[in-house]
Design an enzyme around this catalytic site. Sequence first.
Site: not given
Ligand code: APR
Length: 249
Positions: A69, A104-106, A121, A129, A148, A215-216
């Site tokens: 990643r 997000n971890v990015d 996160h 370490c 470390c 959100n999407l």
């Molecule tokens: N634009 C807007 N929303 C989007 C897009 C986009 N282009 N693509 C995807 N999505 C939405 C999806 O519909 C979904 O609701 O983003 C959301 C992503 O959900 P997840 O994949 O579950 O990610 P997230 O909610 O950030 O997960 C939370 O779970 O696995 C752990 O630590 C990890 O931080 C992460 C946490």
Amino acid sequence: MQDVLSLAHVPPRDGRIVILTGAGISQESGLETFRDPDGIWAKVRVEDVATPEAFARDPDAVHAFYNMRRARHRTAAVAPNPAHLALARLEREWPGDMLIVTQNVDSLHERAGSTRLIHMHGVHSKARCNGCGHVVPWDGDMSTADECAGCGAPGGLRPHVVWFGEMPLELDRIQAALSTCDLFISIGTSGNVYPAAGFVKLVRRLGAAHTVEINLEPSRGASQFEESHYGTASTTVPAYVAALLAAAA
Ligand code: APR
């Protein structure tokens, strides 16, 4: 031409804004989400790469997962998209206080110019370490051969990422911000993982903030938001930010 959304609510000009982001805001930057059909958890098991038990059992597999990643994140194709840039604009131009809490971890929010930011996160661009807790920047691959810089303990380094079963970072600071904000916006998260998924309920219980989901598609917590705008983050977030700034002008 920038689309401008019609807002259901505009906070006071000196209003405090807290924004929660998830993997969806980085999807159009070329980073996979977790729970979409082609997401990360469709290809690898949480239990194998994202728990303390997995790291104790097979540290090489966990390092390989985060090395992949980290390497992906270094490619030129992965860059902040208009949604990250719009939030950095909002931080610059909004007259009140603003804080991004990202799951997000990015590092795309930072690369877009955001500075008021909490990575609840952690980030994969740092190493921690296991022994002394010393945290350092880390851009390359990591392995059990790395030592470390703080205590010199061999093999004790891990990604500075919060795994399942571990406590997210800076929860006190996050709760303080949630309890005093005027506007809470959730962007690009499915609402599956706590405590982040519970922030909207906390906000509504603690304060008088207006709550917005961008959100999407409707997340698991969609019904708890007073306002929602659905579409891709790279179009919907800039349009929302433009409308907010226009209303505050
Ligand atoms: N634009 C807007 N929303 C989007 C897009 C986009 N282009 N693509 C995807 N999505 C939405 C999806 O519909 C979904 O609701 O983003 C959301 C992503 O959900 P997840 O994949 O579950 O990610 P997230 O909610 O950030 O997960 C939370 O779970 O696995 C752990 O630590 C990890 O931080 C992460 C946490």
